[in-house]
Enzyme design. Structure first.
Site, short mmCIF file in Angstrom:
data_model
loop_
_atom_site.label_atom_id
_atom_site.label_comp_id
_atom_site.label_asym_id
_atom_site.label_seq_id
_atom_site.Cartn_x
_atom_site.Cartn_y
_atom_site.Cartn_z
N ARG A 1 2.91 -5.22 23.25
CA ARG A 1 1.81 -4.25 23.02
C ARG A 1 1.64 -3.47 24.30
O ARG A 1 1.27 -4.03 25.34
CB ARG A 1 0.52 -4.95 22.62
CG ARG A 1 -0.67 -4.02 22.66
CD ARG A 1 -1.88 -4.53 21.93
NE ARG A 1 -1.71 -4.39 20.50
CZ ARG A 1 -2.68 -4.46 19.61
NH1 ARG A 1 -3.91 -4.72 20.00
NH2 ARG A 1 -2.44 -4.30 18.33
N ASP B 1 -9.25 5.02 10.98
CA ASP B 1 -9.11 4.19 12.18
C ASP B 1 -10.17 4.65 13.17
O ASP B 1 -10.83 5.68 12.97
CB ASP B 1 -7.68 4.35 12.74
CG ASP B 1 -7.38 3.43 13.92
OD1 ASP B 1 -8.16 2.50 14.18
OD2 ASP B 1 -6.36 3.67 14.61
N GLN C 1 1.59 -2.70 11.82
CA GLN C 1 0.38 -2.41 11.04
C GLN C 1 0.75 -1.74 9.72
O GLN C 1 0.23 -2.10 8.66
CB GLN C 1 -0.52 -1.48 11.88
CG GLN C 1 -1.81 -1.12 11.19
CD GLN C 1 -2.68 -2.34 10.97
OE1 GLN C 1 -2.95 -3.09 11.89
NE2 GLN C 1 -3.14 -2.58 9.73
N CYS D 1 -7.09 -0.36 9.85
CA CYS D 1 -6.29 -1.35 10.59
C CYS D 1 -7.18 -2.38 11.29
O CYS D 1 -6.73 -3.48 11.59
CB CYS D 1 -5.38 -0.65 11.58
SG CYS D 1 -6.27 0.33 12.80
N HIS E 1 2.47 2.21 15.59
CA HIS E 1 2.00 0.83 15.34
C HIS E 1 2.72 0.34 14.07
O HIS E 1 2.09 0.17 13.02
CB HIS E 1 0.48 0.82 15.19
CG HIS E 1 -0.15 -0.54 15.27
ND1 HIS E 1 0.57 -1.70 15.45
CD2 HIS E 1 -1.45 -0.92 15.19
CE1 HIS E 1 -0.27 -2.74 15.49
NE2 HIS E 1 -1.50 -2.29 15.33
N1 CP Z 1 -5.00 -3.87 13.88
C1 CP Z 1 -4.69 -4.42 15.06
O1 CP Z 1 -3.62 -4.22 15.63
O2 CP Z 1 -5.66 -5.25 15.56
P1 CP Z 1 -5.68 -5.90 17.02
O3 CP Z 1 -5.83 -4.77 17.99
O4 CP Z 1 -6.87 -6.81 17.01
O5 CP Z 1 -4.40 -6.63 17.23
N1 NVA Z 2 -5.54 3.33 17.12
C1 NVA Z 2 -6.05 2.07 17.58
C2 NVA Z 2 -5.47 0.95 16.78
C3 NVA Z 2 -5.99 -0.41 17.12
C4 NVA Z 2 -5.33 -1.50 16.35
C5 NVA Z 2 -5.75 1.91 19.06
O1 NVA Z 2 -4.64 2.28 19.49
O2 NVA Z 2 -6.62 1.43 19.78
#
Ligand code: CP
Ligand code: NVA
Length: 312
Positions: free
Chosen positions: A102, A224, A132, A264, A129
């Protein structure tokens, strides 16, 4: 030859079979049976940002498959700061069989994948992502049977989730309309690529400025956060621009009566979506969160043990 999943399009022609595998795994394991093709395998999970779903679903999912997962927090590796991405990739590849990363930067994500000998899975970066989207599509398939020809409307910020949804929808022949404020559009290159792919698969990919119009006849409504991780400095400005793009009762009135609502998560209740909608019967957000685990298990099997699929 190792395989990565950095973009949802790394699985372009295999999304549907991955969803079927995820659905099969879910029913197999929930009925009390086991499936452990990854005994003795290890996964390294590198996080530069916080997480609830990604961390837990990868860790528990990998252990369901017989392997063990190691969590590395944002303060530990410090990719490219404490040591070079190249050296990190070379070293980690000596310890683990697969990496979940991540990241802040898609560029560094790609570098890590390039230099590591083991598969790298994108657990979110600034561009995409993909895990997701695999879970989102699994949820849509469970609810609607198939994706082709459905209309998904994404409301809000043209961010990483929106980008992966565009590419995935185009690959699946699902129509996708994005409605967002000016200057908060999805990535230009991603959008153009999705439109081009959509011409092949029959998927119409559009931006419609007016949210009420965009949502017309939607089968799936998706939103989101307005402030993604990394965008915190713009929070005040964003909170001024985004309110007309809130998913609320008035807005969803234009969707099909049996539309499903997806997010998400984490959600900022009563910002991008009202309680009334996220807690409604149309909302499938907790199935969607659960499906992160099953969908990622399917991805991992396809990357690490594709021959085992016949044994399930
Ligand atoms: N949707 C998602 O990726 O959640 P987290 O940021 O909690 O992993
Ligand atoms: N768009 C959001 C998704 C979180 C799972 C972010 O990048 O923070």
């Amino acid at each position: 030859m190792k395989r990565d999943m950095i973009s949802i399009l790394d699985f372009e022609n295999e999304i549907d079979e991955t969803l079927d595998l995820a659905i099969k795994l879910k029913s197999h394991i929930k009925s009390g049976k086991t499936f452990q093709p990854l005994k003795g395998k290890h996964m390294g999970m590198i996080f530069e940002k916080p997480s609830l779903r990604t961390r837990i679903s990868f860790e528990i999912g990998f252990s369901h498959l017989g392997g063990t997962a190691l969590y590395l927090s944002p303060s530990e590796i410090q990719m490219g700061k404490r040591e070079s991405v190249f050296d990190v990739a070379r070293v980690i590849s000596r310890y683990v069989d697969i990496i979940m990363y991540r990241a802040f930067s898609n560029k560094i994500m790609c570098e890590l994948a390039k230099f590591s000998d083991v598969p790298v899975i994108n657990g979110l970066d600034d561009l995409e992502h993909p895990c997701q989207i695999m879970a989102d599509f699994m949820t849509i398939k469970e609810q609607k049977g198939s994706l082709k020809g459905l209309k998904l409307v994404y409301i809000g910020d043209g961010n990483n989730v929106c980008n992966s949804l565009l590419l995935g929808s185009a690959a699946m022949g699902m129509h996708m309309t994005v409605t967002c404020p000016l200057n908060y559009e999805p990535d230009n290159e991603v959008f153009a690529r999705a439109q081009k792919l959509g011409e092949k698969t029959g998927s119409k990919i559009k931006i419609v400025r007016e949210p009420d119009m965009a949502v017309m006849n939607a089968d799936v409504i998706y939103t989101d956060t307005w402030v993604s991780m990394g965008d915190e400095a713009e929070k005040e400005e964003r909170l001024k621009v985004f309110p007309p793009f809130q998913v609320n009762k008035k807005l969803v009135a234009n969707a099909k009566p049996d539309y499903i609502f997806l997010h998400c998560l984490p959600a900022h209740r009563n910002e991008e979506v009202t309680d009334e909608i996220i807690d409604s019967l149309n909302s499938k957000v907790f199935d969607e969160a659960e499906n992160r685990m099953w969908a990622q298990m399917a991805v991992i099997i396809k990357l690490l043990a594709p021959d085992a699929i016949n044994e399930l």
